[in-house]
Design an enzyme around this catalytic site. Structure first.
Site, short mmCIF file in Angstrom:
data_model
loop_
_atom_site.label_atom_id
_atom_site.label_comp_id
_atom_site.label_asym_id
_atom_site.label_seq_id
_atom_site.Cartn_x
_atom_site.Cartn_y
_atom_site.Cartn_z
N LYS A 190 0.86 -1.18 0.00
CA LYS A 190 0.00 0.00 0.00
C LYS A 190 0.90 1.23 0.00
CE LYS A 190 -2.59 1.05 3.71
NZ LYS A 190 -3.73 1.06 4.64
N ASP A 203 -12.13 -0.29 12.23
CA ASP A 203 -12.65 -0.17 10.87
C ASP A 203 -12.98 -1.55 10.33
OD1 ASP A 203 -13.47 1.30 8.68
OD2 ASP A 203 -11.50 1.42 7.75
#
Length: 380
Positions: free
Chosen positions: A19, A154
């Site tokens: 990422k 999350d």
């Protein structure tokens, strides 16, 4: 995908996923948060009701959460810490970090071969035990939030994968929540009190934590809680929800002058999110029944006679050593751990005073529009 034969250790996958922080996103976020802070200051200055909701402090907490999410070394550290904490839940997996290939702006983690929990049809076709996955998710969240005080904040369906053996893997550890031990004890007692209908104890905890101002009556608040809890206790399993409970609790905050607790917003959001994912896997899951054994055992361990004696001995020794400090804290009216933490310093913002009535409505709409525009700027 990065081929990395030396990572992870033998027995795990030999691929990683990277990422990368998009160039310019930090500057975009800084501009957006400036807009949110200005809008929150204007809204908070309008009335006592708006001030009770504390939008400025909420935005400040959001700013701090997001700044941590923009630092990939912090995200890697969070994943590593959560992996250590979850060793007691072997059916919940955290991918390993490739520290050699990770920086503040680049994160490389172990590749996960699984099916997203959002793809229910694929899970069914692959033969997964969906009720078992739902129970695993609920138990994993409870262990994180109550037993460890450090939780993935999350946990939506896109961040959760089903792995062979009816295991669950989580990704994306940018947003993490943390609550101290005393707050966890209160949380466990609140959940268990609502499960068992002990509204008096739930009310007492709210007063102990300072969530309800002391000038209110504990018994009256317990009655208000009963009005929230009892209708749910009579509903079918599939119609009972933590989200409904939180909505009901929010509806009585005004009557008891309860201000928003920004430090608990992540926890409340995650509770609702986990419930949504769990019920999508097993519509008949009873989160109260799933939570009760875990919460009951944790309370027994934490609040049983042995735990109370040990805590008292430690507390007595620490009290003698820290007496001067405690006196200063009392004089400064420093809040006890487990209640609301000290508020962070807020940016000085001039509040526009333009009168009442339609002018307030116009300013509200302008503030909301500015916030939406700022969000869109970051997402582009």
């Amino acid at each position: 995908i990065l081929k990395a034969p030396a990572f992870p250790p033998k027995g795990r996958a030999d691929r990683g996923v990277t990422k990368v922080l998009r160039p310019g996103v930090e500057e975009d976020f800084a501009r957006a948060i400036d807009t949110y802070q200005w809008a929150a200051a204007q809204v908070e200055g309008m009335s006592g009701e708006a001030a009770r909701l504390r939008p400025r402090l909420t935005v400040e907490n959001f700013r701090r959460w997001t700044l941590r999410e923009l630092n990939f070394r912090r995200e890697a550290a969070s994943a590593s810490e959560l992996a250590e904490a979850m060793t007691a839940e072997p059916d919940f997996m955290v991918p390993q970090i490739d520290w050699a290939r990770s920086t503040a702006k680049v994160l490389t983690v172990e590749w996960i071969d699984g099916i997203k929990l959002s793809n229910r049809q694929a899970l069914v076709e692959a033969g997964y035990d969906l009720p078992h996955l739902a129970q695993t998710l609920v138990r994993a969240f409870l262990r994180q939030a109550i037993a460890e005080g450090f939780f993935h904040a999350d946990m939506h369906q896109g961040n959760l994968f089903a792995l062979p053996g009816n295991k669950i893997a989580a990704i994306d550890f940018g947003i993490m929540g943390r609550i101290d031990r005393r707050a966890r004890v209160w949380l466990a007692e609140i959940l268990y009190g609502l499960i068992t209908g002990n509204y008096k104890r739930v009310a007492e905890i709210h007063f102990e934590a300072g969530y309800v101002p002391a000038h209110h009556n504990v018994a009256e608040f317990a009655t208000a809680l009963r009005a929230v809890g009892e209708p749910m206790r009579g509903l079918p399993v599939k119609d009972m929800s933590i989200g409904m409970m939180l909505d009901g609790l929010f509806s009585i905050t005004r009557d008891f002058d309860m201000v928003t607790q920004p430090h608990l917003l992540l926890l409340q959001k995650t509770m609702v999110m986990v419930e949504g994912v769990a019920t999508s896997l097993d519509p008949d899951i009873n989160l109260w029944d799933s939570a009760a054994p875990f919460v009951r055992e944790w309370i027994r361990t934490e609040l049983g006679p042995e735990a109370k004696i040990a805590d008292r001995l430690i507390e007595d020794v620490q009290t003698l050593a820290r007496l001067p400090e405690l006196v200063r804290r009392i004089e400064a009216r420093y809040p006890a751990p487990g209640g609301e933490p000290p508020a962070p310093p807020l940016k000085q913002i001039e509040v526009v005073r333009i009168g009442g009535g339609w002018r307030y409505a116009l300013l509200s709409m302008a503030s909301a529009a500015a916030g939406v525009a700022a969000t869109l700027a970051v997402l582009r």
